[in-house]
Design a protein around this motif. Structure first.
Motif, mmCIF file in Angstrom:
data_model
loop_
_atom_site.group_PDB
_atom_site.id
_atom_site.type_symbol
_atom_site.label_atom_id
_atom_site.label_comp_id
_atom_site.label_asym_id
_atom_site.label_seq_id
_atom_site.Cartn_x
_atom_site.Cartn_y
_atom_site.Cartn_z
ATOM 1 N N ASP A 75 34.724 36.156 37.171
ATOM 2 C CA ASP A 75 33.447 36.301 37.862
ATOM 3 C C ASP A 75 32.519 37.197 37.043
ATOM 4 O OD1 ASP A 75 31.564 36.063 39.773
ATOM 5 O OD2 ASP A 75 32.514 37.382 41.232
ATOM 6 N N GLN A 76 31.964 36.619 35.976
ATOM 7 C CA GLN A 76 31.108 37.378 35.058
ATOM 8 C C GLN A 76 29.858 36.577 34.738
ATOM 9 O OE1 GLN A 76 33.658 37.561 31.700
ATOM 10 N NE2 GLN A 76 35.068 39.031 32.661
ATOM 11 N N GLY A 127 37.994 39.467 41.260
ATOM 12 C CA GLY A 127 37.349 39.227 39.966
ATOM 13 C C GLY A 127 37.389 37.791 39.468
#
Ligand code: ASP
Ligand code: MG
Length: 410
Positions: free
Chosen positions: A275-276, A305
């Protein structure tokens, strides 16, 4: 006396008999004292046949030459239609797109109309002739033939109606109007009398195949009301079709105008995606570069994440998507790539959704009543779409059609 632009699609001019049928129809309107401009498509199957031939002589034929080739399809039909009208005793003249004054930009195979100067069309109309114009084509500033994208004869008709300030634009096809659902799927589907441009646009984009979406956009932009009607009804019976026109307040009273079901969809999930920032950009850039057409996209809320990204596409695009996205999974730091075929997209459309609440709730209740599981949801201002299992599609369409009482006569 009215000036009427009539467009006849490929099926309506599919063979000699049908061309004679078109001529008889046109003759009737002409005899009633109207000025008639007829726009015709290539006979059904001809454009596809020409494209196939092109690919047989060259792996990547030049787009200028594709336009030169494809334009002959419509040119065949205009000449034959003129001849059929002559045989019926009606004065008629055929014109190519260029002769009709249709000037486009230079983008071969998907040109945009830049302007129309229909001087010759007017002259022939004023002399009492029916004017038959080749659909789907124009010429660019250098004088090369261009085409307007698949289904472009619709655009020719709408644009000519605008340029000529026609009283009426009629799109003749093999169905007698736009329906609340596909009648082969939902037997009690009803012909819709009036639709707004936006609703028609959504329905055209949903693949209801009645009209080219671009032509509906054009009609909206220049406010050209048009009617979709059948070329197979009894001549002279004058059965009204579906009128598409500017939105009026009263149209919002109907919450849902129609239900559509798009089959042959596929669903891809890339799971465990970090999740970036930039991850979705990488994935969808790669897919776009691979010419994969994406439809609905959903991303989950992230959990520790990582998240899942799911998207749908036509199942024919799945091999391309797999080729592009599967190798990317590792590069993105994601976990898995899964693909599933056998899904459909069901949508409801209506401008009434803007002013009514509870539409989504009614949709989901209808689906649950039919035992249909919703896999994905996507909405716009005047549309709600759900992705469901293909097997349950027809039952779902019927249930939703019933829930919004689309089959009932009010
Ligand atoms: N003949 C062209 C096509 O098949 C244009 C049209 O039919 O409107 O796409
Ligand atoms: Mg068509």
């Amino acid at each position: 006396m009215s000036l009427i632009v009539q467009k006849y699609g490929g099926t309506s001019v599919g063979n000699a008999e049908r061309i004679k049928n078109v001529a008889a129809r046109v003759a009737r309107w002409h005899r009633d004292g109207h000025q008639i401009v007829v726009v015709v498509s290539a006979m059904s199957g001809v454009t596809d046949g020409l494209l196939k031939l092109a690919r047989e002589v060259a792996p990547e034929p030049a787009e200028r030459e594709i336009d030169m080739l494809l334009s002959t399809g419509e040119q065949t039909t205009i000449a034959l239609t003129a001849m059929a009208l002559h045989a019926a005793g009606v004065p008629a003249v055929s014109l190519t797109g260029a002769q009709a004054g249709i000037v486009t930009d230079g983008l071969h195979t998907k040109a945009k109309i830049a302007n129309i100067t229909p001087k010759k069309v007017r002259q022939h109309l004023d002399a009492g002739a029916v004017v038959i114009v080749a659909g789907f084509q124009g010429q660019n500033e250098e004088g090369s033939i261009t085409t307007l994208g698949r289904g472009g004869s619709d655009l020719t008709a709408i644009a000519l109606a605008a340029a000529l300030k026609a009283d009426l634009c009629q799109i003749y096809t093999d169905v007698d109007g736009v329906y609340t659902a596909d009648p082969r799927l939902v037997p009690n589907a009803r012909k819709i009398d009036v639709l707004s441009y936006d609703e028609m646009l959504e329905m055209a984009a949903l693949g209801s195949k009645v009209m080219q979406a671009r032509s509906v956009e054009f009609a909206k932009k220049f406010n050209v009301p048009f009617e979709v009607r059948s070329s197979f009804s009894e001549i002279g019976s004058n059965v009204p079709g579906t009128l598409i026109k500017e939105e009026m307040k009263s149209m919002e009273q109907v919450v849902v105008r129609g239900v559509s079901l798009e089959k042959n969809q596929a669903k891809v999930t890339v799971s465990g995606v970090p999740d970036q920032p930039g991850v979705a950009a990488k994935l969808f850039t790669a897919l776009a570069e691979g010419h994969v057409n994406i439809d609905v996209i959903v991303q989950n809320v992230s959990n520790q994440g990582a998240t899942d990204i799911t998207f749908t596409l036509h199942k024919d695009d799945l091999p391309k998507a797999r080729k592009v996205a599967e190798p990317l999974v590792a590069a993105l730091g994601a976990k898995n790539f899964t693909a599933q075929e056998g899904i459909s997209k069901l949508s409801i459309v209506g401008i009434g959704m803007r002013s009514h609440s509870g539409v989504a709730a009614s949709l989901f209740r209808a689906l649950s009543g039919a035992g249909v599981n919703v896999q994905m949801i996507s909405t716009s201002e005047i549309k709600i779409s759900v992705v469901i299992d293909e097997a349950g599609g027809p039952a779902a369409a019927q249930a939703v059609h019933d829930a919004f009482e689309l089959g009932a006569v009010k």
